[in-house]
Motif scaffolding. Structure first.
Motif, PDB file in Angstrom:
ATOM      1  N   PHE A   1      29.438 -34.670  13.486  1.00 10.48           N
ATOM      2  CA  PHE A   1      28.964 -35.685  12.511  1.00 10.48           C
ATOM      3  C   PHE A   1      27.390 -35.730  12.973  1.00 10.48           C
ATOM      4  N   LEU A   2      27.295 -35.272  12.067  1.00  6.95           N
ATOM      5  CA  LEU A   2      25.836 -35.237  12.488  1.00  6.95           C
ATOM      6  C   LEU A   2      25.519 -36.610  13.062  1.00  6.95           C
ATOM      7  N   THR A   3      25.174 -36.621  14.304  1.00  5.36           N
ATOM      8  CA  THR A   3      24.806 -38.055  14.551  1.00  5.36           C
ATOM      9  C   THR A   3      23.349 -38.238  14.310  1.00  5.36           C
ATOM     10  N   THR A   4      22.828 -39.301  14.002  1.00  2.00           N
ATOM     11  CA  THR A   4      21.764 -39.612  13.433  1.00  2.00           C
ATOM     12  C   THR A   4      20.686 -39.762  14.480  1.00  2.00           C
ATOM     13  N   ALA A   5      20.773 -40.010  15.728  1.00  2.00           N
ATOM     14  CA  ALA A   5      19.702 -40.095  16.800  1.00  2.00           C
ATOM     15  C   ALA A   5      19.465 -38.642  16.858  1.00  2.00           C
ATOM     16  N   ILE A   6      18.265 -38.581  17.359  1.00  2.00           N
ATOM     17  CA  ILE A   6      17.584 -37.254  17.722  1.00  2.00           C
ATOM     18  C   ILE A   6      16.805 -37.279  19.039  1.00  2.00           C
ATOM     19  N   ALA A   7      16.905 -35.983  19.472  1.00  2.00           N
ATOM     20  CA  ALA A   7      16.392 -36.088  21.162  1.00  2.00           C
ATOM     21  C   ALA A   7      15.278 -36.546  21.045  1.00  2.00           C
ATOM     22  N   ALA A   8      14.292 -36.261  20.133  1.00  2.00           N
ATOM     23  CA  ALA A   8      12.867 -36.938  20.268  1.00  2.00           C
ATOM     24  C   ALA A   8      12.851 -38.333  20.402  1.00  2.00           C
ATOM     25  N   SER A   9      13.814 -39.169  19.869  1.00  2.00           N
ATOM     26  CA  SER A   9      13.708 -40.599  19.938  1.00  2.00           C
ATOM     27  C   SER A   9      13.975 -40.950  21.471  1.00  2.00           C
ATOM     28  N   VAL A  10      14.803 -40.086  21.999  1.00  2.55           N
ATOM     29  CA  VAL A  10      15.205 -40.344  23.367  1.00  2.55           C
ATOM     30  C   VAL A  10      13.831 -40.579  24.311  1.00  2.55           C
ATOM     31  N   LEU A  11      13.054 -39.495  24.047  1.00  2.00           N
ATOM     32  CA  LEU A  11      11.635 -39.490  24.790  1.00  2.00           C
ATOM     33  C   LEU A  11      10.732 -40.233  24.289  1.00  2.00           C
ATOM     34  N   GLY A  12      10.698 -40.650  23.086  1.00  2.00           N
ATOM     35  CA  GLY A  12       9.435 -41.379  22.554  1.00  2.00           C
ATOM     36  C   GLY A  12       9.840 -42.519  21.734  1.00  2.00           C
ATOM     37  N   GLY A  13      10.958 -42.762  21.327  1.00  6.09           N
ATOM     38  CA  GLY A  13      11.066 -43.957  20.369  1.00  6.09           C
ATOM     39  C   GLY A  13      11.895 -45.239  20.972  1.00  6.09           C
TER      40      GLY A  13
ATOM     41  N   ASP B   1      28.098 -56.351  28.539  1.00  3.83           N
ATOM     42  CA  ASP B   1      28.231 -57.295  27.484  1.00  3.83           C
ATOM     43  C   ASP B   1      28.680 -56.386  25.952  1.00  3.83           C
ATOM     44  N   GLY B   2      28.915 -55.449  26.196  1.00  2.00           N
ATOM     45  CA  GLY B   2      29.665 -54.555  24.819  1.00  2.00           C
ATOM     46  C   GLY B   2      28.640 -54.063  24.043  1.00  2.00           C
ATOM     47  N   SER B   3      27.408 -53.784  24.530  1.00  3.02           N
ATOM     48  CA  SER B   3      26.477 -53.126  23.870  1.00  3.02           C
ATOM     49  C   SER B   3      26.891 -51.522  23.767  1.00  3.02           C
ATOM     50  N   VAL B   4      26.778 -50.824  23.008  1.00  5.01           N
ATOM     51  CA  VAL B   4      27.081 -49.230  22.778  1.00  5.01           C
ATOM     52  C   VAL B   4      25.743 -48.747  22.346  1.00  5.01           C
ATOM     53  N   TYR B   5      25.119 -47.794  23.343  1.00  2.00           N
ATOM     54  CA  TYR B   5      24.005 -47.199  23.045  1.00  2.00           C
ATOM     55  C   TYR B   5      24.200 -45.857  22.334  1.00  2.00           C
TER      56      TYR B   5
ATOM     57  N   SER C   1      17.272 -40.985  30.383  1.00  4.32           N
ATOM     58  CA  SER C   1      16.617 -41.306  29.219  1.00  4.32           C
ATOM     59  C   SER C   1      17.463 -41.615  28.036  1.00  4.32           C
ATOM     60  N   ILE C   2      17.851 -42.883  27.951  1.00  7.99           N
ATOM     61  CA  ILE C   2      18.696 -43.576  27.224  1.00  7.99           C
ATOM     62  C   ILE C   2      18.333 -43.844  25.856  1.00  7.99           C
ATOM     63  N   ASP C   3      18.881 -43.620  24.657  1.00  9.34           N
ATOM     64  CA  ASP C   3      18.464 -43.966  23.451  1.00  9.34           C
ATOM     65  C   ASP C   3      19.210 -45.389  23.038  1.00  9.34           C
ATOM     66  N   GLN C   4      18.257 -46.305  23.138  1.00 11.62           N
ATOM     67  CA  GLN C   4      19.315 -47.515  22.994  1.00 11.62           C
ATOM     68  C   GLN C   4      19.511 -48.348  21.616  1.00 11.62           C
TER      69      GLN C   4
ATOM     70  N   ALA D   1      10.659 -47.475  22.648  1.00 14.25           N
ATOM     71  CA  ALA D   1       9.846 -48.628  22.816  1.00 14.25           C
ATOM     72  C   ALA D   1       9.718 -49.103  21.419  1.00 14.25           C
ATOM     73  N   PHE D   2       9.448 -48.371  20.552  1.00 14.09           N
ATOM     74  CA  PHE D   2       9.661 -48.687  19.159  1.00 14.09           C
ATOM     75  C   PHE D   2      10.986 -49.152  18.859  1.00 14.09           C
ATOM     76  N   ILE D   3      12.090 -48.683  19.286  1.00 16.23           N
ATOM     77  CA  ILE D   3      13.396 -49.236  18.594  1.00 16.23           C
ATOM     78  C   ILE D   3      13.529 -50.664  19.019  1.00 16.23           C
ATOM     79  N   MET D   4      13.198 -50.934  20.347  1.00 19.10           N
ATOM     80  CA  MET D   4      13.580 -52.240  20.839  1.00 19.10           C
ATOM     81  C   MET D   4      12.770 -53.385  20.224  1.00 19.10           C
ATOM     82  N   ILE D   5      11.655 -52.980  19.362  1.00 17.10           N
ATOM     83  CA  ILE D   5      10.842 -54.138  18.774  1.00 17.10           C
ATOM     84  C   ILE D   5      11.529 -54.471  17.586  1.00 17.10           C
ATOM     85  N   GLY D   6      11.814 -55.810  17.579  1.00 17.55           N
ATOM     86  CA  GLY D   6      12.725 -56.287  16.577  1.00 17.55           C
ATOM     87  C   GLY D   6      14.235 -56.278  16.499  1.00 17.55           C
ATOM     88  N   SER D   7      14.712 -55.654  17.961  1.00 13.37           N
ATOM     89  CA  SER D   7      16.138 -55.499  18.047  1.00 13.37           C
ATOM     90  C   SER D   7      16.887 -56.801  18.430  1.00 13.37           C
TER      91      SER D   7
END
Length: 466
Positions: free
Chosen positions: A446-458, A228-232, A247-250, A460-466
Motif C-alpha cells: 500500500f502504498l504507504t504515504t510517508a516518503i523517505a524525504a520526510s524522514v530527512l527533512g520533514g 505510551d502507545g504512539s505508533v510512528y 531517522s524516525i518519521d514521527q 520538524a515541520f510534522i511536529m508543529i501542531g501535533s
C-alpha cells in the motif's frame, strides 16, 4: 463479467430511475436501518469499480487509485457480506481476489510486481484472511484457497525480514530499485504482525505467534511504537549494514495505530502472555482515542484532515481504523466500553456526510455520495473510493456487537484449506513452519504515504501542531 444486482439492486435501479435524492438516513443501533444504509453506501462504492467491465482487469480500480486500495476495498466487501448477509457483491469479490492472487498464488501479479510494496501485498492478504475467518464462500478446489494465500504472503514476509539493517524489520519496498527500499515502515511491518497474530489464532501454530512477538518487539526497539502507545510511520535506513536507524518519521496515521491495536488484541486472546498484550492494547487504544477522535468523539485523520491536504491514500485510512477497532472488541472484550461509543458516534457522523450529489465523480444514488470529513455535519464535496469505503465501514461495523460472532478458527468451523509452505516454492524459500496441530482442516492488503524525504527533512515541520 458484471454482477447480478439481485433484490437490492432492483430497489437501487428504481431509485435511480426516479432520480430520487435520498440522503443516508440511519438509526445506529437498529439492525435493519444499519443494513439498509450500508447497502446504499456499498452500491455507491462499487460504482467506482471497473474491473468487472469487459476488457478491464478483475480486481483493479481505475486511476487515480492504487492497487493496494482495491485489496482493501474487497476486504471491506468480505466483511460487508458477513455483517449484512447481502450476497450481491460476492461474485465480483471472489473474482477479484482470485485474479489478483495470480498464477503464483501469493498476491504478486505480473502487472504489479515491479512496483509492489510489502504493504500493498499485505492488504490483499488481509482480505483473504478475513475471508477465511468469516467463512466467506471457499473457491473451487482447483483455485487458490484463502488460508493458503495468507500463508504464502506470510512466508514471503519471513524471507524478507532484514536483520542486516535496523536490527530487523521489513522494508517498505520489495525491489531494490524502487524509491522507499531504504525505509522500514510501520504499515508493512503491521501487515506482517497482524497476519502473524491472526494465523496464530486461526491455526494454533506457535511459529506464527513467535513471529508476531518478534515483529512487535522490533517496532518497540526501533522506536516506532512507544510505551505510551504512539505508533510512528517508519525509519530511514542510512545505508547497508546500518544497525542504528535513528531517522524516525514521527507522523502518526490512523491505520498504523489500528493495525497494531487489532493484532495486539488478537495476541492477548491467544497467548499465555495475555497480561503483556493487554497492556499493549490499552496503551495503543489510549493513544488512538486521544489522537484520532475529537471532542465530539468523531474520528478524524489527525495529521492531514484539519489542514486539508490528505492525499487519495490517506483519505481511506479511517475506514481501516474503524475495521480494526471493531475487531479489537471481538478479541479483547475489555475494550468494548471504550470503543463502542466512539464507533457509534463516528458512524452517525459518517452517515450525515453521505448526502452529496456531485456533478461528477460519483455514480451512485444521487444524494448519497459520502464525503471525507465527518465533522462537517454534511457532504464536504470530496467523493471517492476512500470516502465511500470509510463511511461503509463506519456504519456496518456498528453491527459487530449485534450480528457477528467472533472470527472462526480451524477448531470452530473454519473450512478453507491451508498450506504452511505456500509461497516459498515460487519465491525465496524459508524454513518450513512447524506442523499445523489441527491437521488438514485448517480454515481459512500500500502504498504507504510517508516518503523517505520526510524522514530527512520533514520531522520538524510534522511536529508543529501535533
Amino acid at each position: 463479467m458484471r454482477w447480478n444486482f439481485g433484490a437490492a439492486g432492483a430497489v437501487v435501479s428504481l431509485l435511480l430511475a426516479a432520480q430520487s435524492v435520498v440522503a443516508i438516513d440511519v438509526t445506529i443501533g437498529n439492525e435493519a436501518s444499519v443494513k439498509a444504509a450500508a447497502s446504499t453506501i456499498a452500491y455507491g462504492l462499487l460504482k467506482f469499480y471497473t474491473g468487472n467491465n469487459t476488457g478491464d482487469v478483475p480486481g483493479n480500480l481505475p486511476d487515480p487509485y492504487f492497487w493496494w486500495e482495491a485489496g482493501a476495498m474487497f476486504g471491506t466487501m468480505v466483511d460487508y457480506w458477513f455483517l449484512t448477509g447481502d450476497t450481491t457483491y460476492n461474485e465480483i469479490t471472489t473474482q477479484a481476489l482470485l485474479h489478483q492472487a495470480s498464477p503464483t498464488r501469493d498476491f504478486m501479479p505480473e502487472n504489479q510486481t515491479r512496483t509492489e510494496g510489502n504493504d500493498d501485498q499485505g492488504f490483499w492478504a488481509m482480505a483473504a484472511m478475513s475471508a477465511a475467518e468469516n467463512k466467506f464462500p471457499d473457491p473451487p478446489s482447483d483455485q487458490p484457497q484463502w488460508l493458503a494465500l495468507v500463508q504464502a504472503v506470510f512466508n514471503q514476509y519471513a524471507s524478507r525480514w532484514d536483520e542486516e539493517t535496523c536490527g530487523g524489520g521489513l522494508r517498505w519496498q520489495i525491489n531494490t530499485f524502487n524509491n522507499g527500499f531504504n525505509y522500514k515502515n510501520s504499515i508493512s511491518n503491521g501487515c506482517f504482525f497482524n497476519l502473524a497474530a491472526r494465523l496464530a489464532r486461526f491455526t494454533g501454530n506457535q511459529t506464527y505467534a513467535d513471529w508476531a512477538t518478534k515483529i512487535f518487539a522490533w517496532e518497540e526497539k526501533a522506536g516506532l511504537i512507544l510505551p505510551d502507545g504512539s505508533v510512528y510511520d517508519g525509519a530511514g535506513v542510512p545505508g547497508p549494514g546500518a544497525q542504528s536507524c535513528p531517522s524516525i518519521d514521527q507522523i502518526q496515521w490512523s491505520y498504523n495505530h489500528g493495525i497494531f491495536l487489532h493484532g495486539a488484541a488478537v495476541m492477548s486472546n491467544v497467548t499465555n502472555r495475555a497480561a503483556l498484550w493487554e497492556t499493549r492494547v490499552k496503551s495503543i487504544l489510549t493513544s488512538t482515542v486521544g489522537l484520532f477522535f475529537n471532542n465530539q468523539s468523531i474520528m478524524h485523520e489527525a495529521f492531514c484532515e484539519d489542514r486539508g491536504f490528505c492525499d487519495i491514500d490517506q483519505q481511506s485510512f479511517k475506514g481501516y481504523l474503524t475495521r480494526w477497532m471493531a475487531g479489537t472488541t471481538q478479541m479483547a472484550s475489555y475494550t468494548f466500553e471504550t470503543i463502542n461509543p466512539l464507533l457509534k458516534a463516528s458512524a452517525a457522523a459518517a452517515a450525515k456526510a453521505c448526502s452529496g450529489s456531485p456533478a461528477t465523480g460519483f455514480n451512485g444514488i444521487p444524494g448519497t455520495a459520502c464525503g471525507f470529513k465527518w465533522t462537517e455535519g454534511g457532504f464536504d464535496g470530496l467523493p471517492g473510493v476512500g470516502e465511500q469505503m470509510n463511511a461503509l465501514g463506519s456504519v456496518m461495523y456498528t453491527l459487530v456487537d449485534r450480528v457477528s460472532p467472533a472470527p472462526v478458527t480451524a477448531d470452530t468451523g473454519g473450512t478453507s484449506k491451508g498450506n504452511p509452505n505456500a509461497g516459498s516454492e515460487a519465491r525465496d524459500p524459508v524454513k518450513a513452519l512447524k506442523p499445523i496441530t489441527t491437521g488438514d482442516r485448517v480454515a481459512a492488503g500500500f502504498l504507504t504515504t510517508a516518503i523517505a524525504a520526510s524522514v530527512l527533512g520533514g520531522c520538524a515541520f510534522i511536529m508543529i501542531g501535533s
